[in-house]
Scaffold this active site. Structure first.
Site, mmCIF file in Angstrom:
data_model
loop_
_atom_site.group_PDB
_atom_site.id
_atom_site.type_symbol
_atom_site.label_atom_id
_atom_site.label_comp_id
_atom_site.label_asym_id
_atom_site.label_seq_id
_atom_site.Cartn_x
_atom_site.Cartn_y
_atom_site.Cartn_z
ATOM 1 N N ASP A 1 39.455 35.461 43.153
ATOM 2 C CA ASP A 1 38.140 35.920 42.662
ATOM 3 C C ASP A 1 37.628 35.178 41.423
ATOM 4 O OD1 ASP A 1 38.607 37.675 44.707
ATOM 5 O OD2 ASP A 1 38.420 39.505 43.524
ATOM 6 N N LYS B 1 36.835 39.568 50.976
ATOM 7 C CA LYS B 1 37.345 40.947 50.983
ATOM 8 C C LYS B 1 36.331 41.873 50.346
ATOM 9 C CE LYS B 1 39.745 40.065 46.693
ATOM 10 N NZ LYS B 1 38.929 40.992 45.892
ATOM 11 N N CYS C 1 42.339 42.895 41.068
ATOM 12 C CA CYS C 1 42.555 42.122 42.291
ATOM 13 C C CYS C 1 43.821 41.284 42.251
ATOM 14 C CB CYS C 1 41.317 41.297 42.610
ATOM 15 S SG CYS C 1 39.949 42.377 43.090
#
Ligand code: VGL
Ligand code: ZN
Length: 206
Positions: free
Chosen positions: A11, A109, A154
């Site tokens: 990310d 995701k 994450c």
């Protein structure tokens, strides 16, 4: 690094950098470090938080609720976030400075409107797989080195699930930055250590 090692870059997207919708403090600092680390890995995969507009993890989708509060959803407690990483937006794009052209796959995701996914492996319902574990097994990957944003969400969830899927798992802590809301960083580090995820610094890879 070994041919069975994978660098999982989590990310590193505009919305998580300073000035972004869900800015991680000093999140931009991971970019040059990841750029330097990535060429040492033969196997690199990127993840991309990729939400529907009006996603269930957005505070704006819950009347009267504010970012960083929590709500109970059918799959458990969900932290509410500012709108971020909406699919196709500039905020969801990878950081401009990220230079990892040899990355071999991008795992998106959080694209199911009613389910969040901090983890690159299993959605927040803890049932729906992204398919990443299968991909890594088919490719003979043995060890997963995690870096990126954010350490306590994450990165931590992805590392815990990598370990649970049977991979030797590392978090390269200096190549991560944390959100750290309500003690989340300390809690994540404890859970990672208890699960057998190794917390290392990039210097240890030399
Ligand atoms: C993340 C909160 C919400 C992360 C993603 O990348 O750590 N955190 N969505
Ligand atoms: Zn998100």
């Amino acid at each position: 690094m070994r041919p069975t090692d994978l660098l999982l870059v989590i990310d590193v997207q505009n919305d998580f950098l300073p000035g972004g919708a869900l800015a991680v403090p000093r999140g931009d600092e991971v970019v040059p470090l990841i750029n330097a680390l990535a060429p040492r890995f033969a196997n690199v995969i990127l993840t991309q938080d990729w939400h529907t507009p009006g996603h269930v993890s957005f505070a704006s989708a819950h009347a009267g609720r504010k970012p960083f509060e929590t709500v109970e959803l059918d799959y458990g407690t969900q932290v509410l976030w500012p709108d971020h990483c909406v699919m196709g937006t500039r905020g969801a794009a990878f950081a401009d400075g990220l230079a990892v052209t040899h990355a071999q796959a991008i795992v998106r995701k959080g694209y199911h409107a009613h389910t969040d996914s901090y983890s690159a492996f299993v959605e927040a319902d803890r049932k729906t797989p992204t398919g990443l574990a299968g991909m890594l097994r088919e490719r003979g990957i043995a060890a997963v080195y995690c870096c990126g944003l954010a350490t306590d969400f994450c990165v931590a969830w992805s590392a815990l699930d990598a370990r649970a899927a049977g991979f030797e798992t590392y978090v390269i802590e200096d190549a991560c930055r944390a959100i750290d809301t309500a003690g989340s960083l300390a809690q994540a580090r404890e859970r990672l250590a208890a699960a057998g995820v190794r917390l290392i610094d990039s210097g240890a890879l030399r």
